[in-house]
Scaffold this active site. Structure first.
Site, PDB file in Angstrom:
ATOM      1  N   LYS A 149       0.475  -1.202   0.571  1.00 16.70           N
ATOM      2  CA  LYS A 149       0.177   0.341  -0.022  1.00 16.70           C
ATOM      3  C   LYS A 149       0.969   1.303   0.131  1.00 16.70           C
ATOM      4  O   LYS A 149       0.636   2.531  -0.828  1.00 16.70           O
ATOM      5  CB  LYS A 149      -0.932  -0.501   0.523  1.00 16.70           C
ATOM      6  N   LYS A 151      -7.172 -16.128 -13.100  1.00 21.18           N
ATOM      7  CA  LYS A 151      -8.257 -16.494 -12.856  1.00 21.18           C
ATOM      8  C   LYS A 151      -9.456 -14.958 -12.768  1.00 21.18           C
ATOM      9  O   LYS A 151      -9.357 -14.206 -13.251  1.00 21.18           O
ATOM     10  CB  LYS A 151      -7.477 -16.146 -11.809  1.00 21.18           C
ATOM     11  N   LYS A 207     -11.403  -8.841 -10.351  1.00 23.90           N
ATOM     12  CA  LYS A 207     -12.827  -7.775 -10.806  1.00 23.90           C
ATOM     13  C   LYS A 207     -11.241  -6.813 -11.477  1.00 23.90           C
ATOM     14  O   LYS A 207     -12.006  -5.935 -12.574  1.00 23.90           O
ATOM     15  CB  LYS A 207     -12.500  -7.198  -9.555  1.00 23.90           C
TER      16      LYS A 207
END
Ligand code: TRP
Length: 331
Positions: free
Chosen positions: A111, A194, A197
């Site tokens: 992050k 895979k 989103k």
């Protein structure tokens, strides 16, 4: 009966990968365990959502999990922010969590790298909030994916540290919930990897996709020029579509197209048309239930209230005992 706790990120629009990954396991888990499933809306504040988005996402994800089979009569389903006891435990755990160990967490470092403009204290202390989520119910097990293994390790550290500090075996040390069989990995439509989103528009099939949208996505899925040799191995993009067919179509249908492929007679247009039809058959009941539950605000309110009551009962018992252990005592 073991106590199991799992947090659900409040991002709506579940896709087929979510369903066959997390949700089907939750549905199985709730039959045999004392499960607490909560929507992690405090955690989501690290990204500073607008009030409207936060509220809308919580509602959507609650409706979707209920529509797919989480059962409020079997599991305790609640919204994290309805249980403020969690925050008290979070504060107490933070007093014994060290900057160095929090800074070393991989997801935190990621992050920091990705969003240097928003490295807030909530991100740093994400693992202590997660630990509070779990040990507030004195849980034994946490279902975690690969990406959450380090967070589980931190929970264990904080629980152990508390026990050691106060010389009492108070908190059970949570461990990973083991699923009996291997999880089905659902591939995406873009020919690789895979379903997800973030992999781009059109890669994922959402449970609430409208029929036209779903059909279009499948018809546009990546294929190739077709097999050129009998019984040849399928390239990844084609194998992926067969995997999806295996999940939603009958064995006969799958075998039929597999034979055609092996004989080099497959026509991808027909194959995709069949896949889209079967996919739609699979998702339609979900789409309709999501819509019905989402629009039934009374029901959602009732589920949330019932879950909050059950979760607070367990959480306040823990907090009361923890306060006593720590020395917050009455005169
Ligand atoms: N961090 C988890 C995720 O990103 C969500 C979560 C929050 C969680 N608190 C938890 C998961 C406690 C398990 C236990 O998916």
């Amino acid at each position: 009966m073991e106590t199991v706790v799992s947090g659900i990120r409040p991002t709506g629009n579940l896709h087929l990968g979510n369903y066959f990954g997390a949700i089907k396991n939750f549905i199985r888990m709730q039959e045999e365990n004392n499960c607490y499933f909560f929507i992690a809306d405090y955690h989501s504040l690290t990204t500073h959502p607008t009030p409207e988005n936060l509220h809308g996402n919580v509602k959507q994800v609650l409706a979707e999990y209920l529509a797919t089979g989480l059962d409020p009569e079997k599991a305790t389903i609640y919204i994290q922010s309805d249980v403020p006891e969690v925050i008290e435990l979070y504060l107490l755990l933070n007093m014994n969590a060290y900057l160095g160990e929090l800074e070393r967490v991989t997801s935190f470092k990621e992050k920091v790298r990705k969003q240097p403009e928003n490295v807030n204290a909530g991100l740093l202390t994400y693992p202590t909030l997660m630990a509070a989520d779990v040990i507030i119910h004195k849980a034994a097990k946490v279902p975690v994916g690969k990406d959450q293994e380090q967070n589980l390790e931190m929970m264990r550290t904080f629980a152990r540290r508390f026990n050691r500090m106060y010389k009492e075996d108070y908190f059970p040390i949570p461990s990973a919930y083991n699923f009996g069989e291997a999880l089905v990995k659902i591939p995406g439509l873009d020919g690789s990897g895979k379903m997800g989103k973030s992999e781009g528009e059109g890669n994922a099939i959402f449970l609430n996709d409208e029929p036209k949208v779903l059909q279009k996505k499948i018809m546009r899925a990546v294929t190739d020029a077709g097999p050129t040799e009998m019984d040849q191995e399928k390239p990844e993009a084609i194998e992926n579509l067969f995997t999806l067919m295996k999940v939603v179509s009958t064995p006969d249908t799958l075998e039929h197209f597999d034979d055609l492929y092996n004989k080099c007679e497959i026509r991808y247009g027909d194959f995709k048309k069949q896949l889209a039809e079967d996919m739609l058959k699979f998702t339609t009941p979900f789409r309709e239930r999501i819509r019905d539950i989402y629009s039934n605000t009374d029901y959602l309110r009732k589920v949330a209230a019932q879950g909050a009551e059950k979760a607070r009962e367990s959480a306040s018992k823990t907090i009361k005992e923890v306060r006593e252990i720590i020395g917050f005592r009455q005169f």
